[in-house]
Design an enzyme around this catalytic site. Structure first.
Site, PDB file in Angstrom:
ATOM      1  N   CYS A  20       7.409   2.318  10.658  1.00 38.37           N
ATOM      2  CA  CYS A  20       6.101   2.254  10.125  1.00 38.37           C
ATOM      3  C   CYS A  20       6.167   1.163   8.884  1.00 38.37           C
ATOM      4  CB  CYS A  20       5.600   3.375   9.480  1.00 38.37           C
ATOM      5  SG  CYS A  20       5.005   4.518  10.962  1.00 38.37           S
TER       6      CYS A  20
ATOM      7  N   HIS B 128      -4.248   2.763  11.780  1.00 40.20           N
ATOM      8  CA  HIS B 128      -2.717   2.489  11.803  1.00 40.20           C
ATOM      9  C   HIS B 128      -2.149   1.824  13.047  1.00 40.20           C
ATOM     10  CE1 HIS B 128       1.152   3.047  10.474  1.00 40.20           C
ATOM     11  NE2 HIS B 128       1.527   4.111  10.762  1.00 40.20           N
TER      12      HIS B 128
END
Lengths: 388, 484
Positions: A83, A335
């Site tokens: 991430c 996201h």
């Protein structure tokens, strides 16, 4: 640390697509839109770019970006760091500038997740097919259960504490034209949502989105050729740990050591002594509500075990002492993995330039972005600090 | 004299009240309940459980053989006893064999073990048997058949029941069968099986062994004989042979609580008998199917020194009733369930599993020679290997450390509604082993709402993944089921 990135790299152009479920857009559409906005923001075109760094989790090679942008034979490199891939792309670009190899670089982060026919991320099983059957919500739910247990918070109180985090992010996301989820929520709605992984409900989990974001970096001595209000990088830190939190009993499962270490290094690099007082705003990796809560403690914004007091006091609201997720965060802005790190910096950049419209904070000077990839006991983290 | 030195049993935790069968399908139901192996269990895992009960604190490394008996082996081609030997942590220089296809595979394997020990080919042999046959859906066999297992160690020393004589009959009658392609048990009319198979064959076999040993029915303390069919036929057979009701190991408890467990049925009854046997008792034990094996056993003083087993009695007592019939359809993969909107599971990588077989099948981690840190790595990339100490970073300086027999405590947990699992939610626990070490495991045989931080757990050998005919076995945690 022998060297520091502080004030050695400027950001002079940024772009970010609308995040969301773009059924009608492929990754190429998203990349072109984000990069075009960044080019226009900096007043340049592809000819001015010396090199390009791409952060993404699921595509192969630099050509994922060079192809849709029809880049004319440039050094294009794809970076993947879970991430934190977006921050990793920024880091590579910034280091190339600081090293004096290029004077202008393009950093791009993107992810096209909504072609899988499901919510969540494509499979990441272990090699021996012996991994426990838990999703990301599951392993963060375990963190919430442990946090409640450790600090004597009753399950209902804990749910309410977490609900307040999501309500705040939804309020911010509502003000943002580019956010994925634009819906105000009440504490009751969050608390009564269907359970995904006990105790986390639907609204404790962030959006799964498509999106892309881009940044033009250059050396500070030429920054004002592009814009009168460049933003400067103060710190860029990445931290990967030994993944032993799941093996050793000394891990408490109520903090993320990699976040603590990355933040400490970033504060040192940026010369921040008291983050709660000096940081004006933060975009952190709120993949789940509990993650934001624990991150407030890991970054030194709240005292250990006391984040509930700050949540109750509204410390992290837009009008609070230390606004967190002014753009809605992963929770509401969305996201798309590789895009998130650059998206966070995009918001800090707009805020520092006074261009954040309804979300605009009063005179921010220093913004922090934090990413965390993987489970709480073995993540990859990044902390980026930018300022004017 | 060679004989049984220890025994153990296994009955799955889950039971189904037979009323749920008639509720699902209509028609009538037999009284009582039957056991149902969970979705992550099979005959191999149940046999491992029974063998673990049989071993107790004994060192499996001192066994010289492992025989596995089942008509429901997970493989048609592939020996299962070497998988079990890994799970039980046995040596490599042992005799292993699988006994399949016969409903008396259990007694056949026991007889072979006795002969192996008598011949001096092995000092001590573990015999473990389990079955989980399926009757056709909605039929009476679906209600009558149960799942379970038993295990015995056969040896020469510390014998608790000497096996004085074995007598076998071979008989051809195709009463029940499954072809290569059958999932469910096929059978001919039960009256003919009773009249021409079961009754005359067992009469011949029991009479034969009594004649051979010069014993009479009155010399037998308990006759342990299985009942593949109506338990009433069983009582008549033994009464006609001169046994009084007190001499008969009653079949009703198994019928009312477990069901007929195939080749493990007679051995499970034998475990029940041995649990209350006294020194001096003489036991007649018979397993039947396409003939019969009958054994005469003499119980010795050693039985009083044998540590208490979970056996049949404790397994019967600790159970979880099913709330709905269709759990069976899900657990046995008999209906096509809508796929979860989650990533599809990847194919098993047999090479990766093979190279970590000691970590995966035997549940070995490491203990650091430098700092003493006990560690197991059930990691995101792979289970194992451990090359560098998690605590002190020493390189390759460890001794192997087995976790399978260690208990732990739940450090944190979740019940994950999103993770695809056959019996949602997916209960996952991070456990701290009492004697050191921490690791994540799936939690099985649990009531999701009861999972708590601090709950005691123990390890159990289960199927974790089935793909293209290959079963990936691994260990899961379960709430501590018994006191011992």
């Amino acid at each position: 640390m022998p060297g520091s990135i502080k004030d050695r790299v400027a950001i002079v152009g940024m772009g970010c697509t609308q995040f969301g479920t773009h059924w009608d857009k492929g990754p190429g559409d998203l990349i072109v839109e984000a990069v075009q906005e960044a080019y226009e923001d900096a007043g340049i075109n592809e000819e001015r770019i010396g090199a390009c760094y791409v952060g993404t989790l699921f595509s192969m090679g630099g050509r994922a970006v060079s192809e849709p942008l029809r880049m004319q034979y440039k050094p294009v490199t794809r970076l993947e760091n879970a991430c934190a891939s977006g921050h990793e792309a920024l880091r590579a670009g910034a280091y190339a500038i600081a090293a004096g190899i290029y004077d202008v670089v393009l950093c791009v982060g993107f992810e096209k997740l909504k072609d899988e026919g499901m919510s969540g991320l494509p499979g990441m099983e272990n090699r021996t097919c012996t991994h426990y059957q838990s999703t990301m919500p599951g392993v963060f739910a375990m963190m919430a259960n442990k946090y409640f247990d450790r600090y004597g918070i009753k399950p209902e109180e804990g749910k309410e504490m977490l609900a307040k985090i999501s309500v705040k992010s939804h309020a911010n996301g509502f003000l943002n034209p580019k956010s994925h989820l634009k819906r105000k929520l009440t504490i009751e709605q969050v608390m009564n949502a269907p359970i995904i992984a006990q105790p986390l409900g639907l609204f404790d989990c962030c959006g799964v989105s498509d999106g892309a974001a881009a940044a033009i970096l250059c050396s500070p001595d030429i920054a004002k050729e592009f814009r009168p209000d460049p933003v400067y990088i103060k710190a860029l830190q990445i931290c990967a740990g030994p993944s032993t939190g799941r093996m050793l009993k000394n891990y408490d499962y109520t903090h993320v050591e990699e976040s603590v270490r990355a933040a400490k290094a970033a504060y040192e690099e940026a010369g921040v002594k008291n983050p709660r007082e000096e940081i004006s705003m933060a975009e952190v990796h709120d993949c789940f509500s509990i993650t934001e809560a624990v991150t407030m403690e890991d970054l030194g914004f709240s005292e250990r075990g006391k984040v509930k007091d700050d949540i109750d006091a509204g410390t992290f609201h837009l009008d609070g002492k230390l606004p967190v997720q002014p753009d809605g965060g992963l929770k509401c802005f969305g996201h798309p993995i590789g895009a998130s790190g650059i998206r966070m910096v995009y918001e800090l950049y707009l805020q520092l330039q006074g261009r954040a419209d309804k979300r605009q904070l009063k005179d921010p000077t220093l913004g922090l972005a934090h990413n965390m990839g993987g489970e709480p006991y073995m993540p990859l983290t990044s902390v980026v600090i930018v300022g004017n | 004299m060679a004989g049984i030195t220890s025994f153990g049993a296994y009955i799955p935790w889950h039971r189904i009240n037979r009323e749920l069968f008639s509720g699902a399908w209509g028609g009538f139901n037999a009284p009582g309940e039957r056991s149902v192996a969970y979705y992550d269990e099979d005959s191999l895992t149940m046999a491992v459980e029974a063998a673990i009960d049989c071993l107790g604190d004994e060192d499996a490394g001192k066994l010289d053989g492992l025989f596995f008996a089942s008509t429901t082996s997970p493989y048609r081609e592939k020996q299962c006893s070497p998988i079990m030997a890994m799970a039980l942590d046995m040596r490599r220089d042992i005799r292993t064999a699988d006994f399949n296809t016969s409903l008396r595979s259990g007694s056949i394997a026991m007889a072979q073990a006795v002969d192996t020990v008598k011949a001096g080919s092995a000092g001590r042999v573990m015999v473990a048997m389990a079955d989980m046959r399926m009757g056709g859906l909605s039929g009476f066999n679906e209600q009558l058949i149960g799942d379970g297992g038993a295990a015995f160690i056969i040896g020469n020393d510390n014998v608790i029941a000497e096996i004085e004589e074995i007598y076998s009959i071979s008989d051809e009658l195709t009463g029940t069968w499954r072809s290569q392609n059958d999932v469910y048990v096929c059978s001919w009319e039960d009256r003919m099986i009773q009249d021409e198979g079961y009754t005359p064959v067992l009469t011949e076999a029991i009479s034969g062994i009594l004649k051979k040993t010069g014993l009479e029915a009155k010399d037998i303390t308990k006759a342990v004989v299985d009942n593949p069919g109506d338990p009433r036929g069983h009582s008549k057979l033994l009464a006609d042979l001169g046994f009084t009701p007190e001499q008969i190991q009653e079949p009703i408890t198994m019928f009312m609580n477990v069901g007929f467990c195939g080749c493990a049925h007679a051995p499970m009854m034998l475990v029940s008998c041995l649990e209350t046997a006294k020194p001096g008792d003489k036991i007649l034990f018979a397993g039947s199917g396409a003939g019969a094996d009958v054994m005469i056993m003499q119980v010795t003083d050693n039985i009083e020194k044998l540590p208490k087993k979970r056996g049949m009695s404790q397994h019967l007592a600790v159970k979880q009733p099913l709330e709905r019939y269709n759990a069976i359809l899900q657990w046995r993969d008999l209906v096509q369930i809508e796929a979860a909107r989650r990533p599809e599971k990847q194919h098993n990588k047999i090479s990766a599993i093979w190279r970590e077989r000691k970590s995966i099948l035997s549940l070995y981690g490491k203990k650091c020679n430098k700092c003493g840190c006990i560690q197991y790595d059930n990691g995101a990339n792979s289970t194992g290997p451990i090359r560098i100490c998690a605590e002190c970073q020493s390189l390759d300086d460890f001794e192997d450390y087995r976790f399978a027999d260690k208990q732990g405590e739940v450090f944190s947990f979740t019940n994950d509604q999103l993770a695809p699992t056959i019996d949602p939610p997916s209960s996952v626990v991070l456990i701290d082993f009492k004697e050191g070490g921490r690791a994540f495991f799936d939690l099985t045989d649990r009531v999701a709402e009861d999972v708590k931080i601090g709950m005691g757990v123990e390890m159990t050998f289960r199927k974790i993944h089935f793909d293209r005919g290959y079963v990936n076995y691994f260990w899961k945690a379960r709430p501590v089921r018994f006191d011992n």
